[in-house]
Design a protein around this motif. Sequence first.
Motif, short mmCIF file in Angstrom:
data_model
loop_
_atom_site.label_atom_id
_atom_site.label_comp_id
_atom_site.label_asym_id
_atom_site.label_seq_id
_atom_site.Cartn_x
_atom_site.Cartn_y
_atom_site.Cartn_z
N SER A 94 1.10 -1.34 -0.50
CA SER A 94 -0.09 -0.04 -0.14
C SER A 94 0.80 1.27 0.08
CB SER A 94 -0.96 0.48 0.76
OG SER A 94 -1.74 -0.80 1.08
N LEU A 95 1.73 1.21 0.55
CA LEU A 95 2.73 2.01 0.85
C LEU A 95 3.40 2.25 -0.69
CD1 LEU A 95 4.16 2.13 4.65
CD2 LEU A 95 2.27 3.65 3.36
N PHE A 96 3.95 1.18 -1.20
CA PHE A 96 4.50 1.35 -2.59
C PHE A 96 3.95 1.79 -3.08
CE2 PHE A 96 5.46 -0.80 -6.22
CZ PHE A 96 6.46 -0.64 -6.73
N ARG A 97 2.31 1.58 -3.27
CA ARG A 97 1.95 2.35 -4.05
C ARG A 97 1.43 3.49 -4.02
NH1 ARG A 97 -1.46 -0.38 -7.18
NH2 ARG A 97 -3.55 1.47 -7.53
N GLU A 98 0.59 3.70 -3.18
CA GLU A 98 0.43 5.41 -2.40
C GLU A 98 1.79 6.60 -3.29
OE1 GLU A 98 -0.33 7.96 1.01
OE2 GLU A 98 -0.08 6.12 1.54
N LYS A 99 3.25 5.84 -2.25
CA LYS A 99 4.22 6.61 -3.28
C LYS A 99 4.36 6.75 -4.91
CE LYS A 99 9.48 6.94 -2.55
NZ LYS A 99 11.20 6.12 -2.27
N ASN A 100 4.54 5.82 -5.19
CA ASN A 100 4.84 5.85 -6.60
C ASN A 100 3.07 6.34 -7.59
OD1 ASN A 100 7.24 4.00 -7.87
ND2 ASN A 100 6.34 3.00 -6.17
N ILE A 101 2.49 6.13 -6.99
CA ILE A 101 0.96 6.98 -7.58
C ILE A 101 0.89 8.35 -7.43
CG2 ILE A 101 -1.71 8.04 -7.27
CD1 ILE A 101 -2.01 4.84 -6.31
N ASN A 102 1.68 9.33 -6.34
CA ASN A 102 2.06 10.54 -6.03
C ASN A 102 3.14 10.63 -6.93
OD1 ASN A 102 0.16 11.04 -4.56
ND2 ASN A 102 2.08 11.06 -2.42
N ALA A 115 -2.26 7.53 -12.53
CA ALA A 115 -1.57 7.22 -11.56
C ALA A 115 -1.23 5.63 -11.24
CB ALA A 115 -0.83 8.58 -10.74
N SER A 116 -2.73 5.30 -10.71
CA SER A 116 -2.88 4.35 -9.73
C SER A 116 -2.79 3.39 -11.25
CB SER A 116 -4.20 3.83 -9.48
OG SER A 116 -4.28 2.22 -9.40
N GLN A 117 -3.18 3.16 -12.51
CA GLN A 117 -3.17 2.46 -13.63
C GLN A 117 -1.32 1.99 -14.43
OE1 GLN A 117 -5.88 2.88 -16.24
NE2 GLN A 117 -7.49 2.50 -15.63
N ALA A 118 -0.96 3.31 -13.92
CA ALA A 118 0.58 3.43 -14.60
C ALA A 118 1.20 2.25 -13.45
CB ALA A 118 1.02 4.28 -14.52
N VAL A 119 1.12 2.64 -12.14
CA VAL A 119 1.98 1.51 -11.07
C VAL A 119 1.39 0.32 -10.98
CG1 VAL A 119 1.89 0.72 -8.75
CG2 VAL A 119 2.04 3.35 -9.81
#
Length: 211
Positions: A94-102, A115-119
């Motif tokens: 979850s933290l990985f997703r949040e960081k990379n979405i930002n 951005a979520s789809q890109a991750v």
Amino acid sequence: MKSMHLMSSSAPARYIILAIASILTGMLAGFIGYWLGQYFYVPFLYPFVLLVIGLILYFPSLRFFGTSSSLFNAFCGFLLGLMILLAFHYVGYSLFREKNINTFEISRGVDQGTASQAVDSFLQKETGWGGLGGFIKYENSQMNPYVYYMVQSGRVAHTYNIYLHGRTGWAYLAGEAAVLLIGSALIGFFSGKSFLSAYACDKNIIRPAKF
């Protein structure tokens, strides 16, 4: 004469409550374990720390809702260990997703959904997997060592690097899963073994015949 009355220690509600408690307790233990791991994490030792955290939180449920069925208690213990394992790694995911979405939102100027789809696409491209499984596989492919310092007389005398990636990383993950799943299942199994003997003489469970 009234016949001896044996109160049921295996009512359906008891089984349901214990199973739910196993899942919720495991999730909570995994979250707590991840948070503590940010300050104290020693490979090969920390899976046992996670197990202890889970069992400390789980013992009240076993005490009040444990059943006389060793197999069912073992199953609930297995659920506890599984949820600890999943929750522990899911927090990191979850933290990985949040960081990379930002990061994608800022660097590419896209909305959160894009951005979520890109991750997700990134994990799929790098590992061939998506979601939590893709994250675990991606982390396992990275060369991120655990660095430990030996201090003598206030100075760093030696440093030790422990690398857990590739086959070593998968072996470590398998060992981590074994400690949590087998350890918690065994605790549940033996609690079931001792349930009847521990409470057989309790007046709230066995009531003597009255004449």
